[in-house]
Design a protein around this motif. Structure first.
Motif, mmCIF file in Angstrom:
data_model
loop_
_atom_site.group_PDB
_atom_site.id
_atom_site.type_symbol
_atom_site.label_atom_id
_atom_site.label_comp_id
_atom_site.label_asym_id
_atom_site.label_seq_id
_atom_site.Cartn_x
_atom_site.Cartn_y
_atom_site.Cartn_z
ATOM 1 N N THR B 146 0.832 -1.208 0.000
ATOM 2 C CA THR B 146 0.000 0.000 0.000
ATOM 3 C C THR B 146 0.864 1.254 0.000
ATOM 4 O O THR B 146 2.005 1.243 0.457
ATOM 5 N N ASN B 151 -0.942 2.018 -5.298
ATOM 6 C CA ASN B 151 -1.848 1.247 -4.441
ATOM 7 C C ASN B 151 -2.362 2.137 -3.313
ATOM 8 O O ASN B 151 -1.561 2.765 -2.620
ATOM 9 N N SER B 184 -5.330 -3.325 0.052
ATOM 10 C CA SER B 184 -6.340 -2.322 0.386
ATOM 11 C C SER B 184 -7.504 -2.399 -0.604
ATOM 12 O O SER B 184 -8.516 -1.743 -0.439
#
Ligand SMILES: Cc1cc2nc3c(=O)[nH]c(=O)nc-3n(C[C@H](O)[C@H](O)[C@H](O)COP(=O)(O)OP(=O)(O)OC[C@H]3O[C@@H](n4cnc5c(N)ncnc54)[C@H](O)[C@@H]3O)c2cc1C
Ligand code: SF4
Lengths: 185, 522
Positions: B146, B151, B184
């Motif tokens: 992430t 991302n 996520s």
């Protein structure tokens, strides 16, 4: 997870040496889920009196006034089960209980604390401390008492069940966190 | 899945299926190289992970004994668990919490940056930061980290809100939901994180990257991987020329087997990697393999760690949400004015109720202890992760007085922490306390050093063979066809959680091994 109320009595027929019994407090949330308010925990190597002393030891180590005796009984029963397989543990427990004496179980808390402080460095106390702290908080009763919700996979996690419901502080800007992966159902 | 003959001396044998070994297996097999992967643990799955923490601990943790000595406080607080690793297919990537920050440039040049430190064995890495950066980026894409490469970050939990607001109030600028190898959003054929907080028990959605359900099945799909579970390597053998020839292991029935090999790669997680090299002592190598300069097991590093707990008068329910999704990066700098060299991260950390007393409050009992536990709903936690200073005397040796269930001498860990660690830990504890108090904590408590979840540097990379065990590719200085493929090769530990770097180094090592095999150098 063998931590339900009342405590398991399956082993009874194989011969038990002692038993711990109690009654769940009326109005306790557990009384609602347990099939009966009366509970009993059989012991395989400890006598009832030894079990009662160890119960008092566990409660002195982790004193939560509102937590049912049945939760502490699970710790003692689990210790007793370990001692079935382990002769040196059996000896350690019996000697430890003998050192504390017959009045320990009913002594006021301040006296119990003083007695345990004196033996704090002994293997007996350390064993009981690790056993209590490692077992008590894994019981279903402790989960309920402390408000811990535990396993969440079967319910879809906490994503829509309160993982971000705190309102007493400002929200975090999106740049420092991230979006919800899916919209709320 | 392939099955290779015990006498096939064309295979690469990789020992350990975690971050390093699992990744390397995939990288070699997809290049058409035959791999036998030996793993001491059993194979679990998303379905078999237990969600009852004590049971999950027993299912995944390496429980064979390790002994320890030295002045570190772990001896008193965690006598039976000096180092916490896993024993299962996927290794500690099944247990891990997914935090993947990068190493800082100066952290690869600590000898140059920090200068001569008394009682320390600092050393600059034999790789340049820019060279490794390329592989961190590859690793981040592979693991879907992430806040990297587009991302999105993970959303903020209750727990993070407390951490974030406190951090901002005391002036921290770089605070976010951490770089996480946790989805996520759906990616890589895996689901998104549903904020369960059971990352350590095994992530049942597969949102968290683990070699168990990424690299290993992909390696199997190539038809070039022979994974042997419950197979404990007991020694690596060599021929008269000193090159390694195979690995002896105990199979799932406890029977001794001998797998021949062209190349052997050790990825058992630093403590066990050093132990296996030492256990492989022979007439030619009486001090163990790759140990001609007495470097194997030395310079053992963990991270300056510990929990800090803030107790509030309102509910937080920190167990709801991804375990480690929060970081303060501001203290990750070298600023001797703070009274110590190097830096640290503050990371958000929750513990489940059954694990909190022994793992997170290991020092206490009675009313005071119970009063902390009574506030379980109202607690927030920080995990300190700081750079440990290497010392030649902090080391792994064999404890010949204690045998494990396989009848082998266990690893002995000796640690006397460098005084820099104490100064850094005290600073981090003070800052964490200020952070919590800034948002109204009524009490703040902390642990001392926690067991080593990050184990590093026991076979470190060095330019000069006298300073370490391997070259910049994890190839041992002494034996050309013996490689180290886990965190043992890190020259110094940095302040970053190690797994991203372990994966990056495995990606880089695979390229090197392929080139060396093609050139018939090994
Ligand atoms: C609770 C916890 C949380 C963590 N969180 C993070 C995090 O957020 N971020 C991060 O970067 N890191 C984290 N880590 C650390 C991370 O998991 C490790 O750094 C990483 O997995 C190490 O990779 P490895 O390949 O060296 O070893 P491992 O992943 O431990 O794999 C080693 C494998 O080798 C096997 N093995 C050992 N000896 C033998 C033998 N003789 N024969 C056969 N097999 C053997 C073991 O069974 C094991 O499966 C965490 C660790 C723990 C315990
Ligand atoms: S919080 Fe997310 S990463 Fe952790 S176990 Fe749950 S789904 Fe997996």
């Amino acid at each position: 997870m063998d931590t339900h109320v009342p405590v398991d009595r399956r082993e009874f027929l194989k011969g038990s040496t002692g038993v711990l019994t109690g009654v769940l407090a009326a109005g306790s949330p557990l009384a609602l889920i347990a099939p009966s308010r009366v509970w009993a925990a059989d012991l395989r190597v400890l006598t009832s009196a030894e079990g009662a002393t160890l119960m008092a030891v566990t409660r002195t180590i982790a004193p939560h006034d509102g937590l049912e005796d049945a939760a502490y009984a699970i710790v003692v029963q689990s210790t007793d089960a370990d001692a079935v397989k382990d002769e040196s543990l059996r000896k350690l427990l019996k000697e430890g209980v003998a050192t504390l004496g017959p009045s320990f179980a009913t002594a006021p808390e301040s006296e119990r604390v003083a007695a345990l402080r004196k033996i704090e460095q002994t293997p007996f106390f350390q064993t009981m401390r690790v056993k209590t702290l490692g077992t008590l908080y894994g019981t279903e009763m402790a989960y309920r008492y402390f408000g811990y919700e535990g396993e969440a996979f079967s319910k879809g996690g906490y994503l829509f069940r309160g993982f971000n419901d705190l309102r007493w502080l400002p929200e975090v800007p999106l740049a420092d966190s991230g979006p919800m992966p899916v919209p709320a159902p | 899945m392939a099955k290779f003959d015990l006498n096939d001396d064309g295979v690469v044998v990789i020992i350990g299926s975690g971050a390093g070994g699992g990744t390397l297996s995939h990288e070699l097999t997809r290049r058409g190289i035959k791999v036998v992967l030996l793993e001491a643990g059993k194979r679990e799955s998303l379905a078999s992970f237990s969600q009852y923490p004590p049971e999950a601990f027993a299912q995944l943790t390496w429980l064979d004994p390790r002994t320890h000595s030295g002045t570190w406080t772990v001896r008193e607080d965690y006598p039976t668990l000096p180092s916490w690793t896993a024993k299962t297919v996927g290794g500690t990537t099944v247990h891990w919490t997914g935090a993947t920050p990068r190493i800082q440039p100066w952290e690869m040049k600590t000898r140059t940056t920090y200068g001569e430190m008394k009682g320390a064995s600092l050393l600059d890495w034999p790789i340049e930061y820019d060279e490794l950066k390329r592989y961190w980026e590859l690793a981040e894409r592979r693991m879907v980290v992430t806040r990297r490469h587009g991302n999105p970050g993970l959303p903020a939990s209750n727990h993070f809100k407390v951490f974030y607001n406190g951090a901002k109030k005391i002036g921290y600028k770089r605070v976010h939901t951490n770089y996480m190898a946790i989805n996520s959003r759906p990616a890589d054929g895996r689901a998104f994180c549903i904020q369960q907080g059971f990352c350590v028990q095994g992530c049942k959605t597969g949102a968290k990257w683990s070699t168990l359900y990424t690299e290993i099945p992909r390696a199997e799909a190539t038809g070039n991987l022979d994974l042997r579970t419950q197979s404990m390597a007991t020694r690596i053998e060599h021929g008269p020329d000193g090159r390694v020839t195979g690995v002896v292991y105990l199979d799932s029935n406890g029977r001794e087997q001998r797998q021949k090999a062209r190349i052997v790669c050790v990825a058992c997680n630093s403590v066990e990697t050093a132990r296996l090299l030492l256990l492989s002592e022979s007439g030619k190598f009486p001090n163990g393999l790759a140990n001609s300069h007495d470097q194997v097991g030395r310079n053992y590093c963990f991270h300056v760690g510990g929990f800090v707990w803030g107790i509030f008068d309102k509910p937080i329910c920190a167990w709801r949400g991804t375990t480690l999704a929060g970081i303060v990066e501001d203290e990750t700098r070298h600023d001797p004015k703070r009274g110590f060299a190097g830096g640290y991260h503050l990371e958000l950390a929750a513990l489940d109720l059954p694990s909190l007393p022994l793992a997170g409050l290991p020092y206490n009992w009675g009313r005071d202890f119970a009063s902390i536990m009574e506030n379980y709903r109202n607690m927030a936690g920080i995990f300190i992760n700081g750079e440990d200073i290497p010392r030649a005397t902090n080391r792994i040796t064999l404890d010949r007085n204690v045998k494990d269930s396989y009848g082998l001498p266990v690893a002995h860990i000796h640690v006397d922490e460098h005084e820099n660690n104490g100064a850094m830990r005290a600073h981090a504890q003070q800052q964490s306390k200020a952070l919590f108090e800034a948002v109204g904590a009524k009490r703040v408590v902390h642990t001392r050093q926690t067991p080593a979840t990050h184990n590093m540097c026991t076979a470190r990379m060095s330019k000069d063979p006298r300073d370490g065990v391997t070259n910049a590719h994890g190839q041992t200085h002494d034996i050309a066809n013996l490689f180290i493929s886990d965190g043992s090769v890190m020259t110094t530990p940095s302040s970053a959680n190690p797994t991203l770097t372990i994966v990056a180094l495995a990606l880089r090592q695979a390229e090197y091994i392929e080139r060396q095999m093609s050139a018939r150098n090994i």
